[in-house]
Design a protein around this motif. Structure first.
Motif, PDB file in Angstrom:
ATOM      1  N   MET A 161       8.772  22.271  32.049  1.00  0.00           N
ATOM      2  CA  MET A 161       9.831  21.358  31.711  1.00  0.00           C
ATOM      3  C   MET A 161       9.329  20.474  30.574  1.00  0.00           C
ATOM      4  O   MET A 161       8.216  19.986  30.610  1.00  0.00           O
ATOM      5  N   THR A 162      10.169  20.274  29.534  1.00  0.00           N
ATOM      6  CA  THR A 162       9.773  19.430  28.411  1.00  0.00           C
ATOM      7  C   THR A 162      10.482  18.095  28.499  1.00  0.00           C
ATOM      8  O   THR A 162      11.542  17.960  29.091  1.00  0.00           O
ATOM      9  N   SER A 163       9.914  17.106  27.878  1.00  0.00           N
ATOM     10  CA  SER A 163      10.447  15.757  27.925  1.00  0.00           C
ATOM     11  C   SER A 163      11.247  15.488  26.660  1.00  0.00           C
ATOM     12  O   SER A 163      10.693  15.481  25.567  1.00  0.00           O
ATOM     13  N   ALA A 164      12.546  15.272  26.761  1.00  0.00           N
ATOM     14  CA  ALA A 164      13.442  14.908  25.673  1.00  0.00           C
ATOM     15  C   ALA A 164      13.383  15.899  24.515  1.00  0.00           C
ATOM     16  O   ALA A 164      13.532  15.522  23.366  1.00  0.00           O
ATOM     17  N   GLY A 165      13.090  17.144  24.810  1.00  0.00           N
ATOM     18  CA  GLY A 165      13.113  18.166  23.782  1.00  0.00           C
ATOM     19  C   GLY A 165      12.009  18.066  22.748  1.00  0.00           C
ATOM     20  O   GLY A 165      12.088  18.676  21.703  1.00  0.00           O
ATOM     21  N   ASN A 166      10.961  17.279  23.017  1.00  0.00           N
ATOM     22  CA  ASN A 166       9.901  17.108  22.021  1.00  0.00           C
ATOM     23  C   ASN A 166       8.779  18.127  22.183  1.00  0.00           C
ATOM     24  O   ASN A 166       7.794  18.060  21.470  1.00  0.00           O
ATOM     25  N   GLY A 167       8.891  19.045  23.095  1.00  0.00           N
ATOM     26  CA  GLY A 167       7.893  20.097  23.245  1.00  0.00           C
ATOM     27  C   GLY A 167       6.692  19.701  24.081  1.00  0.00           C
ATOM     28  O   GLY A 167       5.773  20.469  24.232  1.00  0.00           O
ATOM     29  N   ILE A 168       6.673  18.498  24.632  1.00  0.00           N
ATOM     30  CA  ILE A 168       5.558  18.068  25.468  1.00  0.00           C
ATOM     31  C   ILE A 168       5.818  18.540  26.882  1.00  0.00           C
ATOM     32  O   ILE A 168       6.846  18.238  27.468  1.00  0.00           O
ATOM     33  N   ARG A 169       4.890  19.293  27.414  1.00  0.00           N
ATOM     34  CA  ARG A 169       5.041  19.865  28.746  1.00  0.00           C
ATOM     35  C   ARG A 169       4.567  18.861  29.787  1.00  0.00           C
ATOM     36  O   ARG A 169       3.480  18.339  29.699  1.00  0.00           O
ATOM     37  N   LYS A 170       5.407  18.606  30.774  1.00  0.00           N
ATOM     38  CA  LYS A 170       5.013  17.756  31.886  1.00  0.00           C
ATOM     39  C   LYS A 170       4.207  18.582  32.871  1.00  0.00           C
ATOM     40  O   LYS A 170       4.330  19.792  32.929  1.00  0.00           O
ATOM     41  N   HIS A 171       3.345  17.906  33.632  1.00  0.00           N
ATOM     42  CA  HIS A 171       2.546  18.611  34.627  1.00  0.00           C
ATOM     43  C   HIS A 171       3.450  19.171  35.711  1.00  0.00           C
ATOM     44  O   HIS A 171       4.311  18.495  36.240  1.00  0.00           O
ATOM     45  N   SER A 172       3.255  20.432  36.011  1.00  0.00           N
ATOM     46  CA  SER A 172       4.047  21.057  37.064  1.00  0.00           C
ATOM     47  C   SER A 172       3.145  21.980  37.865  1.00  0.00           C
ATOM     48  O   SER A 172       2.019  22.265  37.492  1.00  0.00           O
ATOM     49  N   ALA A 173       3.652  22.478  38.941  1.00  0.00           N
ATOM     50  CA  ALA A 173       2.876  23.342  39.823  1.00  0.00           C
ATOM     51  C   ALA A 173       2.918  24.793  39.354  1.00  0.00           C
ATOM     52  O   ALA A 173       2.324  25.649  39.974  1.00  0.00           O
ATOM     53  N   GLN A 174       3.604  25.072  38.238  1.00  0.00           N
ATOM     54  CA  GLN A 174       3.728  26.441  37.756  1.00  0.00           C
ATOM     55  C   GLN A 174       2.437  26.877  37.070  1.00  0.00           C
ATOM     56  O   GLN A 174       1.700  26.070  36.512  1.00  0.00           O
ATOM     57  N   ALA A 175       2.196  28.183  37.123  1.00  0.00           N
ATOM     58  CA  ALA A 175       1.043  28.754  36.433  1.00  0.00           C
ATOM     59  C   ALA A 175       1.330  28.758  34.926  1.00  0.00           C
ATOM     60  O   ALA A 175       2.489  28.754  34.517  1.00  0.00           O
ATOM     61  N   PRO A 176       0.275  28.757  34.108  1.00  0.00           N
ATOM     62  CA  PRO A 176       0.494  28.783  32.655  1.00  0.00           C
ATOM     63  C   PRO A 176       1.237  30.049  32.236  1.00  0.00           C
ATOM     64  O   PRO A 176       1.058  31.114  32.828  1.00  0.00           O
ATOM     65  N   SER A 177       2.057  29.915  31.221  1.00  0.00           N
ATOM     66  CA  SER A 177       2.819  31.064  30.752  1.00  0.00           C
ATOM     67  C   SER A 177       1.902  32.032  30.010  1.00  0.00           C
ATOM     68  O   SER A 177       0.751  31.728  29.702  1.00  0.00           O
ATOM     69  N   ARG A 178       2.451  33.189  29.708  1.00  0.00           N
ATOM     70  CA  ARG A 178       1.673  34.227  29.019  1.00  0.00           C
ATOM     71  C   ARG A 178       1.232  33.740  27.640  1.00  0.00           C
ATOM     72  O   ARG A 178       0.096  33.958  27.229  1.00  0.00           O
ATOM     73  N   SER A 179       2.128  33.084  26.922  1.00  0.00           N
ATOM     74  CA  SER A 179       1.781  32.605  25.581  1.00  0.00           C
ATOM     75  C   SER A 179       0.691  31.524  25.650  1.00  0.00           C
ATOM     76  O   SER A 179      -0.181  31.467  24.772  1.00  0.00           O
ATOM     77  N   GLU A 180       0.726  30.696  26.682  1.00  0.00           N
ATOM     78  CA  GLU A 180      -0.321  29.680  26.836  1.00  0.00           C
ATOM     79  C   GLU A 180      -1.667  30.322  27.113  1.00  0.00           C
ATOM     80  O   GLU A 180      -2.700  29.893  26.600  1.00  0.00           O
ATOM     81  N   ARG A 181      -1.677  31.384  27.957  1.00  0.00           N
ATOM     82  CA  ARG A 181      -2.922  32.098  28.229  1.00  0.00           C
ATOM     83  C   ARG A 181      -3.457  32.767  26.969  1.00  0.00           C
ATOM     84  O   ARG A 181      -4.650  32.743  26.694  1.00  0.00           O
ATOM     85  N   GLU A 182      -2.565  33.370  26.178  1.00  0.00           N
ATOM     86  CA  GLU A 182      -2.979  34.014  24.935  1.00  0.00           C
ATOM     87  C   GLU A 182      -3.543  32.984  23.950  1.00  0.00           C
ATOM     88  O   GLU A 182      -4.526  33.246  23.270  1.00  0.00           O
ATOM     89  N   ASP A 183      -2.886  31.818  23.886  1.00  0.00           N
ATOM     90  CA  ASP A 183      -3.388  30.745  23.017  1.00  0.00           C
ATOM     91  C   ASP A 183      -4.774  30.286  23.458  1.00  0.00           C
ATOM     92  O   ASP A 183      -5.657  30.043  22.627  1.00  0.00           O
ATOM     93  N   ALA A 184      -4.983  30.186  24.763  1.00  0.00           N
ATOM     94  CA  ALA A 184      -6.285  29.766  25.277  1.00  0.00           C
ATOM     95  C   ALA A 184      -7.354  30.811  24.964  1.00  0.00           C
ATOM     96  O   ALA A 184      -8.476  30.469  24.574  1.00  0.00           O
ATOM     97  N   GLN A 185      -7.000  32.097  25.109  1.00  0.00           N
ATOM     98  CA  GLN A 185      -7.959  33.160  24.790  1.00  0.00           C
ATOM     99  C   GLN A 185      -8.295  33.163  23.305  1.00  0.00           C
ATOM    100  O   GLN A 185      -9.445  33.352  22.915  1.00  0.00           O
ATOM    101  N   LEU A 186      -7.297  32.950  22.462  1.00  0.00           N
ATOM    102  CA  LEU A 186      -7.528  32.894  21.016  1.00  0.00           C
ATOM    103  C   LEU A 186      -8.431  31.709  20.668  1.00  0.00           C
ATOM    104  O   LEU A 186      -9.345  31.841  19.845  1.00  0.00           O
TER     105      LEU A 186
END
Length: 115
Positions: free
Chosen positions: A1-26
Motif C-alpha cells: 500500500m502506498t501513501s498518497a500516491g507518492n510511491g512510499i511503501r508502508k510496512h505491511s505483513a506481505q512478502a516482498p514483490s518479485r520486482s523488489e526481490r530482483e532489485d535487491a539481487q541486482l
C-alpha cells in the motif's frame, strides 16, 4: 500500500514483490562488483607503495654507501623496510583512531536519540 500516491511503501505483513526481490539481487551484484574492484585497487596501491619504498631505499643506500662507506645491499634492505613499515604502521594507527572516534560518535548519537 502506498501513501498518497507518492510511491512510499508502508510496512505491511506481505512478502516482498518479485520486482523488489530482483532489485535487491541486482543491488547485491553491484555491491559485490564494487567490493572486488576496491580489493584490486587496494593491492595495486600496496604494490606501488612497496615499489616506491624499494626505489627510495635504493637511493638512500646509494647516497650512504658513497658518503659513509656503508654496504649498499644491507643499507638498501634496511632503508626500504623503514620506508615501507613506518608509514604503514602510522596509517594503521590513524585508521584505528578514526574508527574509535566514529564508533564513539555513533554511540553518543544513539544514546541522545534514545533519550
Amino acid at each position: 500500500m502506498t501513501s498518497a500516491g507518492n510511491g512510499i511503501r508502508k510496512h505491511s505483513a506481505q512478502a516482498p514483490s518479485r520486482s523488489e526481490r530482483e532489485d535487491a539481487q541486482l543491488a547485491q551484484v553491484v555491491a559485490r562488483r564494487a567490493i572486488r574492484r576496491l580489493d584490486m585497487l587496494e593491492w595495486v596501491i600496496f604494490a606501488v607503495g612497496a615499489g616506491l619504498a624499494a626505489a627510495g631505499g635504493a637511493v638512500i643506500a646509494w647516497m650512504l654507501s658513497g658518503l659513509a662507506g656503508w654496504d649498499f645491499r644491507s643499507t638498501w634492505i634496511g632503508a626500504s623496510l623503514l620506508l615501507f613499515v613506518v608509514p604503514g604502521v602510522l596509517s594503521i594507527m590513524q585508521i584505528r583512531r578514526d574508527e574509535r572516534t566514529d564508533t564513539r560518535g555513533t554511540q553518543d548519537k544513539q544514546e541522545s536519540e534514545d533519550g
